[in-house]
Design a protein around this motif. Structure first.
Motif, PDB file in Angstrom:
ATOM      1  N   ALA A 169     -31.369 -43.856  15.624  1.00 37.30           N
ATOM      2  CA  ALA A 169     -31.678 -42.431  15.788  1.00 37.30           C
ATOM      3  C   ALA A 169     -32.831 -42.018  14.883  1.00 37.30           C
ATOM      4  CB  ALA A 169     -30.438 -41.596  15.485  1.00 37.30           C
ATOM      5  N   LEU A 170     -32.856 -42.537  13.652  1.00 41.66           N
ATOM      6  CA  LEU A 170     -33.919 -42.186  12.714  1.00 41.66           C
ATOM      7  C   LEU A 170     -35.261 -42.814  13.094  1.00 41.66           C
ATOM      8  CD1 LEU A 170     -31.993 -42.346   9.315  1.00 41.66           C
ATOM      9  CD2 LEU A 170     -32.785 -40.312  10.543  1.00 41.66           C
ATOM     10  N   SER A 171     -35.212 -43.806  13.982  1.00 42.38           N
ATOM     11  CA  SER A 171     -36.463 -44.378  14.488  1.00 42.38           C
ATOM     12  C   SER A 171     -36.924 -43.689  15.764  1.00 42.38           C
ATOM     13  CB  SER A 171     -36.288 -45.878  14.741  1.00 42.38           C
ATOM     14  OG  SER A 171     -35.410 -46.106  15.831  1.00 42.38           O
ATOM     15  N   GLY A 172     -36.140 -42.688  16.221  1.00 43.36           N
ATOM     16  CA  GLY A 172     -36.542 -41.902  17.381  1.00 43.36           C
ATOM     17  C   GLY A 172     -35.867 -42.248  18.680  1.00 43.36           C
ATOM     18  N   TYR A 195     -26.106 -39.487  19.080  1.00 40.99           N
ATOM     19  CA  TYR A 195     -27.074 -39.236  18.022  1.00 40.99           C
ATOM     20  C   TYR A 195     -28.387 -38.850  18.724  1.00 40.99           C
ATOM     21  CZ  TYR A 195     -24.081 -41.537  14.507  1.00 40.99           C
ATOM     22  OH  TYR A 195     -23.063 -41.871  13.654  1.00 40.99           O
ATOM     23  N   VAL A 196     -28.836 -37.624  18.486  1.00 41.36           N
ATOM     24  CA  VAL A 196     -30.048 -37.126  19.148  1.00 41.36           C
ATOM     25  C   VAL A 196     -31.132 -36.925  18.094  1.00 41.36           C
ATOM     26  CG1 VAL A 196     -31.036 -35.301  20.565  1.00 41.36           C
ATOM     27  CG2 VAL A 196     -28.627 -35.957  20.868  1.00 41.36           C
ATOM     28  N   GLY A 218     -34.864 -36.406  11.364  1.00 41.06           N
ATOM     29  CA  GLY A 218     -33.417 -36.413  11.215  1.00 41.06           C
ATOM     30  C   GLY A 218     -32.788 -36.580  12.584  1.00 41.06           C
ATOM     31  N   PHE A 219     -31.509 -36.322  12.677  1.00 44.07           N
ATOM     32  CA  PHE A 219     -30.847 -36.425  13.980  1.00 44.07           C
ATOM     33  C   PHE A 219     -29.621 -35.522  14.033  1.00 44.07           C
ATOM     34  CE2 PHE A 219     -28.935 -39.628  11.300  1.00 44.07           C
ATOM     35  CZ  PHE A 219     -27.590 -39.642  11.619  1.00 44.07           C
ATOM     36  N   PHE A 220     -29.356 -35.036  15.240  1.00 39.97           N
ATOM     37  CA  PHE A 220     -28.164 -34.243  15.506  1.00 39.97           C
ATOM     38  C   PHE A 220     -27.027 -35.184  15.923  1.00 39.97           C
ATOM     39  CE2 PHE A 220     -31.730 -31.425  16.312  1.00 39.97           C
ATOM     40  CZ  PHE A 220     -31.343 -30.270  15.638  1.00 39.97           C
ATOM     41  N   VAL A 221     -25.825 -34.837  15.535  1.00 45.73           N
ATOM     42  CA  VAL A 221     -24.637 -35.600  15.921  1.00 45.73           C
ATOM     43  C   VAL A 221     -23.748 -34.705  16.786  1.00 45.73           C
ATOM     44  CG1 VAL A 221     -22.565 -36.779  15.123  1.00 45.73           C
ATOM     45  CG2 VAL A 221     -24.684 -36.971  13.808  1.00 45.73           C
ATOM     46  N   MET A 222     -23.351 -35.215  17.931  1.00 47.76           N
ATOM     47  CA  MET A 222     -22.401 -34.522  18.805  1.00 47.76           C
ATOM     48  C   MET A 222     -21.272 -35.495  19.137  1.00 47.76           C
ATOM     49  SD  MET A 222     -24.961 -32.389  21.323  1.00 47.76           S
ATOM     50  CE  MET A 222     -25.998 -33.819  21.673  1.00 47.76           C
TER      51      MET A 222
END
Length: 350
Positions: free
Chosen positions: A89-92, A115-116, A126-130
């Protein structure tokens, strides 16, 4: 809306003044009303926001969670499993996976996690977690799979029974007739003995094939029955029946892991019966991805130092030999939790 406004609320600080405060409060109310768990982690893997469902699940105070590294929240064992997804996720790259998690109350829940990545000027920041709880769906799928496999097992057993009747029993009957004729002194005794031996050899080969087929069928489908037997034996020693929660499919679990699982479950429950003086025991069996988790939690008096050094050694070795992990700790508000996690294929030490 700026992320720092949500961060202020996560830390429990006063909202920003003016119209923006109303917008932040409204957005926070909406996010907190969602049944799913939502959080945000920055490029350094540190928490910047979490909704009420996320905080309740992990049982961490908002002020404590804010700024915490994701590895601290997940713990060492779960961090090893989740780290590739975090790094992705941190790599996009968006990440989607399913996992069995144990919430703050000690209840296992099967979840689907997204992980978005959050892009700022084209770069991940960063990333969003759902996270969605899909335990009900998984249990329904598991029940359907078990039913389908049970029907297939019964059909295969009927086929094997027919083969044994049509081939093995007939060959053995013919061999018996030949040997009876030899006993009566027929002139072609040597030929009849050879025919009987050949028939017996063929029957042995067919019986071995049938036994092998039954073993292959038994592993995933009859594992629950084997566990029920262990629980029943433990129930007689405890004076009550342990509860069992299962999630995920057991179809891919190898016979090696099955044998070790049953041994560990029996040992864990025996320890509770001998030492814990417990009124309740909860057993969790969860199969997710390529991992099998066994968790045994009681509300007894906890472990003594002697029990820690002697009674749990075999369970730890069984996990390590399969390339897995073993952990024992305190249950809340009292008692002990044993957690045994191994690869379902049993790929461990040679």
């Amino acid at each position: 809306m700026p992320l720092e406004d949500l961060e202020r609320l996560s830390r429990g600080e006063a909202p920003v003044p003016g119209r923006e405060a109303v917008r932040v409060a409204e957005l926070t109310r909406i996010i907190d009303s969602m049944p799913g768990m939502i959080a945000y982690w920055d490029k350094d893997g540190r928490n910047r926001f979490a909704n009420d469902a996320y905080i309740e699940f992990f049982g961490v105070a908002p002020a404590q969670l804010f700024g915490m590294h994701v590895s601290e929240l997940l713990g060492p064992e779960l961090w090893v499993l989740n780290r590739p997804y975090v790094e992705g996720a941190l790599s996009g790259e968006p990440q989607l996976f399913e996992r069995t998690l144990v919430d703050a109350r000690g209840e296992p829940r099967y979840v689907q996690t997204h992980y978005v990545p959050d892009f700022v000027e084209g770069d991940p920041s960063g990333f969003f977690v759902m996270i969605n709880d899909i335990s009900g769906r998984v249990r329904a799928e598991q029940a359907l799979q078990d039913s389908v496999r049970q029907v297939a097992l019964l059909e295969e057993r009927q086929r094997i029974a027919a083969d044994l009747h049509d081939f093995v029993i007939q060959r053995l009957f013919a061999a018996g007739l030949d040997l009876a004729a030899v006993q009566r002194g027929v002139p072609d005794a040597e030929a009849r003995i050879g025919a009987a031996a050949e028939g017996i050899d063929d029957s042995i080969r067919e019986l071995r094939k049938a036994i092998h087929s039954l073993r292959e069928l038994m592993t995933p489908t009859e594992l629950p029955a084997s566990i029920d037997k262990v629980l029943g034996n433990a129930g007689r020693a405890l004076g009550f029946m342990p509860t069992l929660t299962r999630t995920g499919s057991l179809e891919s679990v190898t016979p090696e892991v099955v044998n070790e699982l049953l041994a560990v479950l029996n040992e864990a429950l025996s320890n509770v019966a001998r030492h814990a003086d417990a009124d309740r025991v909860d057993v969790t069996l969860a199969c997710t991805g390529d991992q099998l988790l066994l968790r045994v939690a009681d509300d007894g008096r906890g472990l003594t130092k002697v029990e820690r050094s002697s009674g749990l050694t075999n369970m730890r070795h069984r996990a390590e030999n399969l390339g897995g992990t073993f952990r024992v700790g305190e249950n809340h508000p009292r008692g002990t939790v044993v957690q045994w996690m191994v690869p379902i294929t049993g790929t461990g030490q040679e």
